[in-house]
Write an enzyme that holds these catalytic residues in place. Structure first.
Site, mmCIF file in Angstrom:
data_model
loop_
_atom_site.group_PDB
_atom_site.id
_atom_site.type_symbol
_atom_site.label_atom_id
_atom_site.label_comp_id
_atom_site.label_asym_id
_atom_site.label_seq_id
_atom_site.Cartn_x
_atom_site.Cartn_y
_atom_site.Cartn_z
ATOM 1 N N HIS A 98 -16.375 5.241 9.668
ATOM 2 C CA HIS A 98 -16.192 3.878 10.166
ATOM 3 C C HIS A 98 -16.869 3.704 11.507
ATOM 4 O O HIS A 98 -16.980 4.647 12.292
ATOM 5 C CB HIS A 98 -14.697 3.531 10.272
ATOM 6 C CG HIS A 98 -13.896 4.509 11.047
ATOM 7 N ND1 HIS A 98 -13.445 5.695 10.506
ATOM 8 C CD2 HIS A 98 -13.469 4.502 12.338
ATOM 9 C CE1 HIS A 98 -12.764 6.366 11.429
ATOM 10 N NE2 HIS A 98 -12.777 5.671 12.546
ATOM 11 N N HIS A 118 -16.674 1.557 15.023
ATOM 12 C CA HIS A 118 -15.852 0.705 15.893
ATOM 13 C C HIS A 118 -16.760 -0.323 16.574
ATOM 14 O O HIS A 118 -17.771 0.052 17.176
ATOM 15 C CB HIS A 118 -15.195 1.533 17.007
ATOM 16 C CG HIS A 118 -14.182 2.535 16.540
ATOM 17 N ND1 HIS A 118 -12.827 2.299 16.632
ATOM 18 C CD2 HIS A 118 -14.315 3.774 16.005
ATOM 19 C CE1 HIS A 118 -12.163 3.369 16.175
ATOM 20 N NE2 HIS A 118 -13.047 4.273 15.787
#
Ligand code: 5GP
Ligand code: ZN
Length: 134
Positions: A99, A101
């Protein structure tokens, strides 16, 4: 991956505040934001981290990270954006579905990035030579 919380979020099995979805990627608000608007961007394919993610999926991921950076910047009226990706526990990764951010920053919010060391030219030359081998 059956027991991956981010795969469950994509499938709607865990609720989230979705802010974007396309054929390949999904973006939602981090439940513990650095600042309000802190967004996580994930690929719909489960890969643990940057090392496991094929280049074409990384391209999808970062295309959406760029899009979300602009959206978060406008929506939160922040002054800047940090892009971060933690890979492996030593780097602070706690959820093992790769992922990105997207973190809104406000001038004077006081958050510090990582500390920096002094280095000598000799150390840098040696380290650069080691990295270049790969
Ligand atoms: P990491 O430390 O792995 O780079 O970041 C994982 C992030 O996921 C953390 O910032 C954490 O707050 C967020 N997070 C973990 N579980 C959930 C969840 O169930 N829902 C949401 N929205 N965020 C989560
Ligand atoms: Zn997953």
């Amino acid at each position: 991956m059956n027991d991956c919380i981010f795969c469950k979020i994509i499938k709607g099995e865990i609720p989230c505040e979705k802010v974007f979805e396309d054929d390949t990627t999904f973006a939602f608000l981090d439940r513990s934001p650095v600042n309000h608007g802190h967004t996580l961007v994930i690929h719909k394919h489960h890969h643990a981290d940057i090392f496991d993610t094929p280049e074409h999926d990384l391209a999808d991921l970062f295309r959406t990270a760029k899009k979300m950076s602009a959206a978060v910047m406008k929506a939160t009226k922040c002054d800047g954006i940090n892009i971060g990706m933690n890979n492996k526990p030593a780097a602070g990764q706690t959820v093992f579905h790769a992922h990105v951010h997207v973190i809104p920053r406000i001038a004077g919010d006081g958050f510090k990035l990582w500390p920096q060391k002094e280095s000598t030219t000799e150390q840098r030359v040696k380290t650069a030579a080691a990295i270049k081998q790969f």
